[in-house]
Each structure stands twice: as C-alpha cells, then as structure tokens.
Scaffold this motif. Sequence first.
Motif, mmCIF file in Angstrom:
data_model
loop_
_atom_site.group_PDB
_atom_site.id
_atom_site.type_symbol
_atom_site.label_atom_id
_atom_site.label_comp_id
_atom_site.label_asym_id
_atom_site.label_seq_id
_atom_site.Cartn_x
_atom_site.Cartn_y
_atom_site.Cartn_z
ATOM 1 N N SER A 152 0.952 -1.545 -0.133
ATOM 2 C CA SER A 152 0.089 -0.300 0.217
ATOM 3 C C SER A 152 1.109 1.524 0.247
ATOM 4 N N ARG A 153 0.007 2.011 -0.235
ATOM 5 C CA ARG A 153 1.111 3.713 0.327
ATOM 6 C C ARG A 153 1.528 3.867 1.024
ATOM 7 N N GLN A 154 0.911 3.288 1.968
ATOM 8 C CA GLN A 154 1.595 3.841 3.870
ATOM 9 C C GLN A 154 2.633 2.285 4.091
ATOM 10 N N SER A 155 2.554 1.628 3.511
ATOM 11 C CA SER A 155 3.839 -0.408 4.114
ATOM 12 C C SER A 155 4.614 1.031 2.804
ATOM 13 N N LEU A 156 4.202 0.974 1.644
ATOM 14 C CA LEU A 156 5.716 1.544 0.585
ATOM 15 C C LEU A 156 6.524 2.595 0.933
ATOM 16 N N GLU A 157 6.098 3.550 1.231
ATOM 17 C CA GLU A 157 6.896 5.152 2.021
ATOM 18 C C GLU A 157 7.216 4.630 3.493
ATOM 19 N N SER A 158 7.373 3.590 4.474
ATOM 20 C CA SER A 158 7.955 3.411 5.070
ATOM 21 C C SER A 158 9.242 2.377 4.732
ATOM 22 N N GLY A 159 8.537 1.735 3.675
ATOM 23 C CA GLY A 159 10.367 0.735 3.606
ATOM 24 C C GLY A 159 9.687 -0.345 3.394
ATOM 25 N N SER A 160 8.693 -1.013 3.029
ATOM 26 C CA SER A 160 7.836 -2.173 2.934
ATOM 27 C C SER A 160 8.905 -2.919 1.894
ATOM 28 N N LEU A 161 9.348 -2.586 0.776
ATOM 29 C CA LEU A 161 9.426 -2.981 -0.074
ATOM 30 C C LEU A 161 10.914 -3.215 0.061
ATOM 31 N N GLU A 162 12.069 -2.161 0.636
ATOM 32 C CA GLU A 162 13.117 -2.873 1.184
ATOM 33 C C GLU A 162 13.472 -3.452 2.182
ATOM 34 N N ARG A 163 12.505 -3.504 3.110
ATOM 35 C CA ARG A 163 12.435 -4.849 4.445
ATOM 36 C C ARG A 163 12.009 -6.024 3.288
ATOM 37 N N VAL A 164 11.123 -6.394 2.718
ATOM 38 C CA VAL A 164 10.631 -7.741 2.213
ATOM 39 C C VAL A 164 11.914 -8.433 1.470
ATOM 40 N N LYS A 165 13.163 -6.950 0.466
ATOM 41 C CA LYS A 165 14.096 -7.662 -0.599
ATOM 42 C C LYS A 165 14.658 -8.291 0.619
ATOM 43 N N VAL A 191 3.304 1.885 -11.547
ATOM 44 C CA VAL A 191 3.316 1.724 -10.336
ATOM 45 C C VAL A 191 4.412 2.601 -9.958
ATOM 46 N N ILE A 192 4.143 3.517 -9.278
ATOM 47 C CA ILE A 192 5.265 4.724 -8.672
ATOM 48 C C ILE A 192 5.415 3.677 -7.333
ATOM 49 N N GLY A 193 6.706 3.869 -6.849
ATOM 50 C CA GLY A 193 7.739 3.559 -5.755
ATOM 51 C C GLY A 193 8.198 5.003 -4.739
ATOM 52 N N LYS A 194 8.020 5.332 -5.086
ATOM 53 C CA LYS A 194 9.078 6.516 -3.996
ATOM 54 C C LYS A 194 8.127 8.101 -4.777
ATOM 55 N N ARG A 195 8.535 9.141 -4.162
ATOM 56 C CA ARG A 195 7.210 10.287 -3.849
ATOM 57 C C ARG A 195 8.259 10.528 -4.934
ATOM 58 N N ALA A 196 7.442 11.553 -5.997
ATOM 59 C CA ALA A 196 8.194 12.432 -7.420
ATOM 60 C C ALA A 196 7.097 13.830 -7.497
ATOM 61 N N LEU A 197 8.014 14.904 -7.561
ATOM 62 C CA LEU A 197 7.295 16.218 -7.551
ATOM 63 C C LEU A 197 8.578 16.643 -8.087
ATOM 64 N N TYR A 198 8.698 17.412 -9.769
ATOM 65 C CA TYR A 198 8.957 18.685 -9.926
ATOM 66 C C TYR A 198 10.865 17.740 -10.517
ATOM 67 N N LEU A 199 10.760 15.994 -11.010
ATOM 68 C CA LEU A 199 11.862 15.657 -11.678
ATOM 69 C C LEU A 199 12.968 16.752 -12.560
ATOM 70 N N GLU A 200 13.741 16.709 -12.372
ATOM 71 C CA GLU A 200 14.054 17.744 -13.041
ATOM 72 C C GLU A 200 14.647 17.030 -14.964
ATOM 73 N N ASN A 201 14.799 15.886 -14.594
ATOM 74 C CA ASN A 201 14.844 15.287 -15.955
ATOM 75 C C ASN A 201 14.015 13.999 -16.665
ATOM 76 N N PRO A 202 13.800 13.117 -17.695
ATOM 77 C CA PRO A 202 13.220 11.824 -17.353
ATOM 78 C C PRO A 202 14.571 10.850 -16.937
ATOM 79 N N ASP A 203 15.166 11.112 -17.148
ATOM 80 C CA ASP A 203 17.185 9.993 -16.121
ATOM 81 C C ASP A 203 16.577 10.186 -15.358
ATOM 82 N N GLN A 204 15.097 10.631 -14.081
ATOM 83 C CA GLN A 204 15.525 10.614 -12.765
ATOM 84 C C GLN A 204 14.380 10.146 -12.390
ATOM 85 N N SER A 205 13.464 9.100 -13.723
ATOM 86 C CA SER A 205 12.545 8.689 -13.391
ATOM 87 C C SER A 205 12.680 7.097 -13.303
ATOM 88 N N PRO A 206 13.126 5.916 -13.195
ATOM 89 C CA PRO A 206 13.393 4.704 -13.007
ATOM 90 C C PRO A 206 13.726 5.027 -11.172
#
Length: 281
Positions: free
Chosen positions: A33-46, A130-145
């Motif tokens: 979920s948004r809340q768990s992903l914001e708290s590092g759930s993917l990194e914890r599982v990995k 599916v977005i994994g991290k907050r993104a706002l005003y990215l400087e260029n498309p290379d930052q997207s991944p």
Amino acid sequence: MRIARIGGVGEERPVVIEGDEAIYVDTLISDWSRQSLESGSLERVKAANLSTLPRTSIHGHRYGAPIFRPTKVICVGLNYLGHIAETGADTPKEPVIFMKAPDSIVGPNDDIVIPPGSTATDYEVELAIVIGKRALYLENPDQSPDCILGYTISQDVSERHWQIERSGQWVKGKSFPTFNPIGPSIVTGDSIDPNNLRLWCEVDGVMKQDSRTDDLLFGINHIVWYISQFMELFPGDIINTGTPFGVGLGFKPPVYLHSGQVVRTGIEGIGEIISRVIDYK
C-alpha cells in the motif's frame, strides 16, 4: 521480484511470487500500500530471508489488485502511434493526461460489469507504471526510474458514450466500478525492461490488440517526469500509459463488449489476466 496480493475480496494478503508459489510476507509488512511503501516495505522484504516464511501454490487462489487502495490512477491518452492513426486524431504535442477513479480498480481476474443501458463498453490493454517513491518536479526523465516500483497489466475499460458524447472530460467514461482490472503481479523495475514489450488483448479468443511498447509516442521515463511537473506522485500511484491500436471504437462500425464475453489481456514478461463480462444487476 514479483509482488502481489492474494485472497478473497477484502481478505487479500501481501505475497512475493516465486515460480508457481506465493510467499506470504504479512509477518514483515501490513500490505502492499502507499503507507507501507512509504515506510520501506519493499526494502524490508528484499532484505528478508523469505525461505523461512509460509508459502502456497498460486493455483486456486484469487489475485487481488496488487496495490491496496491506490490513491491515484492517472491515464495517458492517445499515446500509441497506431491508436492515434485509428482514431483520426492529431498527434499530441504533449502527453494527454486524465484521471480515473481509484475505486474502479479491481483484481486482475474479477468480472467487468457493464453499466445499465451501456452499448459502448470498450477494452484497452495498457502497461501500468506503479510508483515506488514520491516524485515532484523531477529535473529530467533520467530521474524517473528511481521513482518507479515496477510494472503491471491494466485493462482500462472505457464507456465510450460517457467518454465522448456527454461533454467534459474523459473521466466520465473511465470511472465506472470494475473498469480497471489490474495485476496479476507487479514486476519490479530491476527485473524488466518496459520499453519493447509485446502487449495484447483478446475477446472470446479473437485477437483485437497486438502491439509493442516501442510504439509509444511518449516513453515511460518521459511520462513520469512530465506528470511530476504538475502533480506529486506517491508510492502506489498507478499510471496507465495508453493503449495500442485495435480498440472496439476503431472498427467501422464500432464493436463493443457485451455480457457473456471473456477478455484476455497480456503483456510479455508480466503475464495474463482474464475477465468475464457481465451485465449490472
């Protein structure tokens, strides 16, 4: 890595998919979920030793939507060159962005319910970011991944009468309940290259759409960068990246879905989802 949620409606549990098995990870995280992903759930599982966790065969289990209650579903219209040609529209100079109600999201193999009186319900296979991290005003498309969790299959069902003939924005024809089956799993960005994947849609065994993501007008990284210029993206947000040629609207006369049909939607490297079409009761 492949992540998913399995279980009955309202009883889904977060899992990691390995081959034909699902590993339950709800002792590590609350959900995907948004809340768990914001708290590092993917990194914890990995980082966890998954070999010690309970697992089950994926066969016989219902898949739920891979993200619990996503806060946004953002769509890109007219983003495949072949689809632009079949609609007769002008080629957009910038991405065409519209929203879809998050409550339209259902499990990948759940039914598609045709609204009362609808005779123009259409199918649209799409690759979903599916977005994994907050993104706002990215400087260029290379930052997207760095901001992308992964990719999944989206069936962006559309009611063309409400979308086209009832004035205003396309959201009207996109937001009916069950109008966005999604799944079965999210393939993380480090496990797949999304830039040249085959994607297809069949109705009752007849191939309707069959294309590749290299036909995108605006690519994956550009889309995420562009949206971040005017909207903050959060973990779990879903971006439907557009549909290729072959939609029902593109036939002359149009050929739309009706009750009793079966829609099979697939993307290379992710899998397939199958939805039965039923009338609203």
